[in-house]
Design a protein around this motif. Sequence first.
Motif, PDB file in Angstrom:
ATOM      1  N   MET A  92      23.791  15.836  -8.282  1.00 16.38           N
ATOM      2  CA  MET A  92      24.320  15.140  -7.919  1.00 16.38           C
ATOM      3  C   MET A  92      25.277  14.016  -8.986  1.00 16.38           C
ATOM      4  O   MET A  92      25.021  13.252  -9.553  1.00 16.38           O
ATOM      5  CB  MET A  92      23.034  14.286  -7.715  1.00 16.38           C
ATOM      6  N   TYR A 124      20.288  13.016 -15.897  1.00 19.12           N
ATOM      7  CA  TYR A 124      20.194  14.940 -15.852  1.00 19.12           C
ATOM      8  C   TYR A 124      19.011  15.204 -17.566  1.00 19.12           C
ATOM      9  O   TYR A 124      19.257  16.294 -17.683  1.00 19.12           O
ATOM     10  CB  TYR A 124      21.162  15.891 -15.473  1.00 19.12           C
ATOM     11  N   LEU A 143      15.902  19.597   4.239  1.00 19.61           N
ATOM     12  CA  LEU A 143      15.556  19.207   3.221  1.00 19.61           C
ATOM     13  C   LEU A 143      14.065  19.232   2.107  1.00 19.61           C
ATOM     14  O   LEU A 143      13.244  18.126   3.060  1.00 19.61           O
ATOM     15  CB  LEU A 143      16.415  17.725   2.651  1.00 19.61           C
ATOM     16  N   ASN A 144      14.037  19.778   1.521  1.00 20.02           N
ATOM     17  CA  ASN A 144      12.274  19.445   0.839  1.00 20.02           C
ATOM     18  C   ASN A 144      12.286  17.726   0.655  1.00 20.02           C
ATOM     19  O   ASN A 144      13.533  17.607   0.267  1.00 20.02           O
ATOM     20  CB  ASN A 144      11.905  20.117  -0.030  1.00 20.02           C
ATOM     21  N   ASP A 145      10.820  18.026   0.377  1.00 20.37           N
ATOM     22  CA  ASP A 145      11.239  16.708  -0.825  1.00 20.37           C
ATOM     23  C   ASP A 145      11.639  16.262  -2.221  1.00 20.37           C
ATOM     24  O   ASP A 145      11.359  16.830  -2.578  1.00 20.37           O
ATOM     25  CB  ASP A 145       9.601  15.797  -0.551  1.00 20.37           C
ATOM     26  N   GLN A 146      12.384  15.508  -1.873  1.00 19.50           N
ATOM     27  CA  GLN A 146      12.881  15.172  -3.351  1.00 19.50           C
ATOM     28  C   GLN A 146      12.165  14.282  -4.828  1.00 19.50           C
ATOM     29  O   GLN A 146      11.300  13.548  -3.956  1.00 19.50           O
ATOM     30  CB  GLN A 146      14.723  14.769  -3.494  1.00 19.50           C
ATOM     31  N   SER A 147      11.702  15.225  -5.348  1.00 13.43           N
ATOM     32  CA  SER A 147      10.765  13.963  -6.334  1.00 13.43           C
ATOM     33  C   SER A 147      11.787  13.182  -6.920  1.00 13.43           C
ATOM     34  O   SER A 147      12.059  14.101  -8.363  1.00 13.43           O
ATOM     35  CB  SER A 147       9.306  14.689  -6.924  1.00 13.43           C
ATOM     36  N   LEU A 148      12.030  11.908  -6.832  1.00 11.26           N
ATOM     37  CA  LEU A 148      13.241  12.106  -8.050  1.00 11.26           C
ATOM     38  C   LEU A 148      12.602  10.907  -9.455  1.00 11.26           C
ATOM     39  O   LEU A 148      11.649  10.233  -8.567  1.00 11.26           O
ATOM     40  CB  LEU A 148      14.052  10.520  -7.552  1.00 11.26           C
ATOM     41  N   ILE A 191      19.890  21.970  -2.798  1.00  9.16           N
ATOM     42  CA  ILE A 191      19.215  21.023  -3.715  1.00  9.16           C
ATOM     43  C   ILE A 191      16.988  22.123  -3.591  1.00  9.16           C
ATOM     44  O   ILE A 191      17.275  22.051  -4.314  1.00  9.16           O
ATOM     45  CB  ILE A 191      18.825  19.878  -2.937  1.00  9.16           C
ATOM     46  N   ASN A 192      17.096  22.565  -2.388  1.00 14.45           N
ATOM     47  CA  ASN A 192      15.740  23.207  -2.078  1.00 14.45           C
ATOM     48  C   ASN A 192      15.664  24.134  -2.743  1.00 14.45           C
ATOM     49  O   ASN A 192      14.400  25.277  -3.291  1.00 14.45           O
ATOM     50  CB  ASN A 192      15.761  23.351  -0.463  1.00 14.45           C
ATOM     51  N   TYR A 228      20.276  21.956  -8.612  1.00 14.89           N
ATOM     52  CA  TYR A 228      21.954  20.929  -7.633  1.00 14.89           C
ATOM     53  C   TYR A 228      21.953  19.643  -8.478  1.00 14.89           C
ATOM     54  O   TYR A 228      21.212  18.787  -8.827  1.00 14.89           O
ATOM     55  CB  TYR A 228      21.320  20.755  -6.703  1.00 14.89           C
ATOM     56  N   ASN A 251      21.629  20.458   1.329  1.00 15.03           N
ATOM     57  CA  ASN A 251      19.833  20.765   1.395  1.00 15.03           C
ATOM     58  C   ASN A 251      19.342  22.310   0.663  1.00 15.03           C
ATOM     59  O   ASN A 251      18.290  21.993  -0.215  1.00 15.03           O
ATOM     60  CB  ASN A 251      19.470  20.841   2.728  1.00 15.03           C
TER      61      ASN A 251
END
Length: 377
Positions: A42, A277, A167-172, A35-36, A40, A32
């Motif tokens: 994945m 990516y 974990l911050n909101d992940q903007s995918l 990612i923050n 990172y 986390n």
Amino acid sequence: MLNTQQFGDELKKLGFDFYSGVPCSFLKYLINYAINECDYIMATNEGDAVAIAAGACLGGKKPVVLMQNSGLTNATSPLTSLNYSFKLPVLGFVSLRGEEGLNDEPQHELMGQITTEMLSIMEVEWEYLSPDMEEAKKQLERANQYFEQNRSFFFVVKKGTFKAVVLNDQSLSEYSNRKKILKSKKDTLPSRTKALETIIDQKDDHSVFLATTGKTGRELFEINDFEGNLYMVGSMGCASSMGLGLAMARPEKKVIVIDGDGALLMRMGALPTNAYYRPDNLLHILLDNNTHDSTGGQATISHNIDFVENAASVGYPEAIYAHSAEELDELTKGWRESGGLTFIHLRIDKGSPEKLGRPTIKPHQVKERLMTFINNH
């Protein structure tokens, strides 16, 4: 327990700010944090994560890999034949699922017994990560000293070592293919030599070429031993993941990955990661002869796979079928002008030159030469 935010910041102070990995509940708070706060990636499996990190290291980053100990088995190929051979270090964190006395799932029992032994056998230095921050800082300093000596170092992490990090909101993002050109006529089946000559003839001071394991790298060495070349050994299937790490670490370079059908089939999970990516400076070329040429000419199943459709389906911006060396030449020249993550599939003839040699420079010398080239141009 360790204050994960503080521990991550200590890693940052030492220059470790590029992460790749596969989730594990024991490492979730460090993941986390990464990612923050950091870059990172994945990865779809642990071996790809290690190869991505190796590419980032080649580009001058100090990378971190995160994995469950069950995934250490997947990472053994690049750790032993890529990182070890090229002296490309990574800093690893591996969980200790299946620790003796821990009520864990049955599939972790054996790995809990052999995790540290595996690391030692692979000549990877390791320590159990201390839950005490002052001691952990000292451990990080020791790990960094190994890293600066081009030696990988792993922390073995027990349950409950890290304090919670939200974990911050992940903007995918959602990506799709924008250009797909499928096979439309008969293949001319150029030789691998001809295809490689076509690719390397366009080299310049900003180009880096990663040639996959086996005869691709060996032929490229004999055709044109360029300072911007890297000849993969072992770590079969890891070329494009390594290219992804390098391309993201050095966006000003043109990174050309020359893959093979047997290698790509081995780690097709790398395709969606590359596509997500999508570095603009990465060109992924597949030379496909439907054969494991380096091991005696046994067939692969590539004849049954539409690689262009596969690359397009997972979101490569451009996925194109080349029917000839001439088309390959046009496509690679076009990519140099416009950029954008691109996948090109060219079927080639079986076989290779008689008395094909091997690179006469050692892998770590290839790496050192390439890093000098990257930094000086």
